[in-house]
Scaffold this motif. Structure first.
Motif: not given
Length: 700
Positions: A421-430
């Motif tokens: 699920r989105p937000g359940d771990g790190p994401s890369v933000l561009l």
């Protein structure tokens, strides 16, 4: 405390070499790092290719050598970017006797005072003579994540490039000289620039120059293990740890309760006997366990070797009353993790025995703190992947060939679905910011890591100067920065999502179609590492105007839609009707706008704008072309398929992965998924609002 500089100088000088052509032409300098291996700046040796050249040692002996590995991004001519300016050099004579520098295991910036070493060609009365040089420099500040700037106290001679830079507080190599003094804007002189030694961690999938490729699939890990074994055998007396014990940057004065350079030496020898961590996030997870999850270790920090984790402890070690405790807790966790790997039982047991012996020197009160540490459950092998592939890979290298599409599939293709699920771990933000004054469509860019375990959202890489990067050059310019972050953050169970922040008029920028590498060798489309970004991982769009949060309508609608199931499509504009804001404002919590037009289309742009102003954080739209004379059967088909996608989602949080699955099916030539080729998803999570970027962009 006596001055340790003369002793440190002797060690560093014995590990500093000169590099030049076979005819004696001096190119630059290098630091000897392990038996038969040296580090230098890539710009020093790039013209040599795989051809041999000469490395001259401190004792006057010259040996043939060859460039073994480079990082991608080294141009054939012109300046070499800091993130690529490092190279591995292999000495071609076996058993060459030489000293080695001590490589710092720490990832924090160097201390204020450093000393640079190298060789240069003399002028004047000694014209042409190769002379040894070293000079004291002050670190004037970081120059991005891969280099630091040197103050003007010492003038670095031409020819010293690639030489080692030793932190005088740590007594360890922290960088390589990149450039000497130059005049910059406003006639302000600096002392030079240095490449940070942590750039070594990028050698996970380098450009292989040496046909022998002796370090294998992970050159960084192999080189560091050889480095640590050499020091364990050679630094028994009057070596680097002996000097480091009297320097202020190595912990408390030696006592059973402190963690000494000798402890570090013994531990590193044991760690060198272990294979590399199977999961690139494992070291970070063990560190969190060391500190009872009270310390956040940024997801953007690359921790690939067990010794990298040891280096991260230094900044936080005083959270324990006994300095040695966090190091012993970490060593015990490494022993437990290694014990779960195949064919490592003996080495893991030896490490565990060493921990027990070292712990006895601290007294019985430390038994519980060390003995009761346990691996986090996921690190013991729990897998949260459903029906998909859990293998990760590395990018391959370019030779100019363009990938060819695989043949189309005759039947519906089933692909694995990640339970994520989105937000359940790190994401890369561009974040892509259009440059208003640029004559063409160009962007400044920033890369951040959004991590629920470390919520500072700091910029880890950026280019915010000048006229920006033209839109058609962005895929190539961002390949390396994106690949670096994904390599650090991806795990066997989870591929890091990419969240792209854009203003609405640029929503059609199809980042999900970008390739991880522009051209590849012998591309096999079954290799996931070569898939377009949106096929390999979840790629969603976020609205740049919502940075900072504070929109009650958006927050309220997000909460309601996130809880709704199933979801229904809200065709926007409604078929045969005029686009009106009331239809979007009055939409139910389970209704998701579906726009069959691109943002480049005037009606499509207005529809997307109204959806945003009505608080919608989720909507689907068509980034492709639209019939010029109004909607037709293609639009109805697009909206109908989008409605089925929404109805199949158990919740809004499943949409990013369901869209990724569709993109993988398209990539595998599933004709039943082709309708989704132009499909894009706005997924602007109001529970995770983006912070506003600090400062302002440069004006021309």
């Amino acid at each position: 405390m006596p001055d340790q500089t003369p002793r440190l100088d002797r060690l560093a000088r014995a590990a500093t070499a000169a590099i030049g052509a076979v005819d004696g032409t001096h190119w630059g300098s290098a630091g000897l790092i392990a038996p038969g291996w040296a580090l230098t700046a890539a710009h020093v040796v790039r013209t040599a290719g795989p051809d041999p050249y000469t490395v001259s040692l401190w004792n006057g002996r010259s040996v043939p050598a060859r460039t073994a590995y480079l990082l991608t991004g080294v141009p054939e001519s012109g300046p070499v970017p800091a993130e690529s300016d490092i190279a591995f050099v292999r000495l071609l004579e076996e058993d060459t006797d030489h000293g080695c520098v001590w490589l710092s295991d720490r990832g924090d910036p160097p201390s204020r005072d450093v000393r640079a070493y190298g060789w240069y060609v003399a002028g004047g009365e000694r014209t042409g003579e190769l002379l040894e040089w070293n000079g004291l420099c002050a670190v004037a500040g970081n120059d991005g994540p891969y280099s630091f700037r040197l103050g003007p106290q010492t003038e670095i001679p031409k020819g010293a490039s690639g030489g080692p830079i030793v932190d005088l507080s740590q007594g360890a190599l922290v960088g390589l000289t990149k450039a000497s003094r130059r005049t910059s804007e406003g006639d302000i002189k600096d002392g030079g620039r240095a490449v940070r030694a942590t750039l070594l961690r990028e050698f996970v999938s380098p450009v292989v120059v040496d046909p022998d490729d002796v370090l294998g699939p992970d050159p960084y890990y192999a080189l560091i293990c050889a480095h640590d074994r050499w020091h364990a055998e050679s630094d028994l007396r009057e070596g680097w740890p002996d000097v480091q014990g009297n320097l202020p940057g190595n912990g408390l004065p030696d006592s059973p309760a402190s963690w000494s350079p000798g402890d570090r030496l013994e531990l590193f020898e044991l760690l060198a006997a272990l294979p590399a961590p199977e999961d690139p996030t494992l070291v970070r997870t063990l560190l969190r366990e060391v500190f009872h999850d009270r310390v956040k270790f940024p997801a953007s920090t690359s921790l690939r070797h067990w010794r990298d984790g040891h280096g991260e402890i230094h900044q936080h070690r005083m959270q324990f009353m006994i300095e040695a405790l966090p190091y012993l807790r970490y060593a015990k966790l490494v022993a437990l993790a290694a014990g779960t790997m195949p064919d490592t039982a003996s080495a893991a047991s030896e490490l565990a025995r060493w921990v027990r012996r070292r712990k006895r020197r601290l007294g019985l009160e430390t038994d519980v703190s060390v003995d009761q540490v346990a691996l986090p459950r996921w690190a013991e092998g729990d897998v949260i992947l459903r029906g998909g592939m859990n293998n990760t890979g590395v990018l391959r290298h370019s030779d100019g060939k363009i990938p060819q599409d695989p043949p189309p599939a005759a039947e519906h293709i089933h692909v694995g679905v990640f339970d994520a699920r989105p937000g359940d771990g790190p994401s890369v933000l561009l974040e892509l910011e259009p440059v208003l004054w640029s004559p063409s469509v160009s962007f400044h860019w920033r890369l951040c890591v959004l991590d629920p375990e470390h919520d500072d959202g700091a910029v880890v890489d950026s280019d915010e100067s000048g006229d920006g990067i033209p839109a058609d050059e962005l895929p190539v310019r961002l390949q390396r920065p994106l690949a670096r972050l994904f390599l650090q953050l991806d795990t066997p169970e989870r591929r890091t999502p990419l969240e792209v922040v854009l203003p609405p008029e640029h929503f059609d920028l199809a980042v999900h179609h970008w390739l991880p590498q522009a051209t590849v060798t012998d591309l096999d489309f079954s290799d996931p590492t070569c898939w377009p970004l949106g096929v390999r991982r979840q790629v969603v769009v976020r609205d740049a105007s919502r940075r900072g949060g504070g929109d009650p309508l958006w927050e309220m609608r997000w909460k309601d839609t996130a809880a709704a199931a199933p979801l229904r499509a809200l065709p926007t504009p409604p078929p045969g009707r005029v686009l009106r804001r009331a239809g979007l404002t009055g939409a139910g919590p389970d209704q998701v706008p579906v726009v069959c037009r691109p943002a480049a289309d005037a009606t499509g742009r207005e529809a997307l704008r109204m959806a945003l102003e009505s608080g919608h954080g989720i909507f689907l739209w068509n980034t492709g072309t639209h019939p010029p004379d109004g909607c037709d059967d293609r639009c109805r088909s697009f909206s109908g398929n989008a409605a089925q996608l929404l109805a199949a989602a158990g919740s809004a949080a499943q949409l990013p992965e369901l869209l990724r699955v569709l993109r993988e099916r398209i990539h595998r030539r599933d004709p039943h998924a082709y309708w989704a080729k132009p499909l894009a998803l706005m997924y602007d999570d109001a529970d995770r609002p983006l912070t506003k970027p600090a400062g302002v962009l440069d004006a021309p």
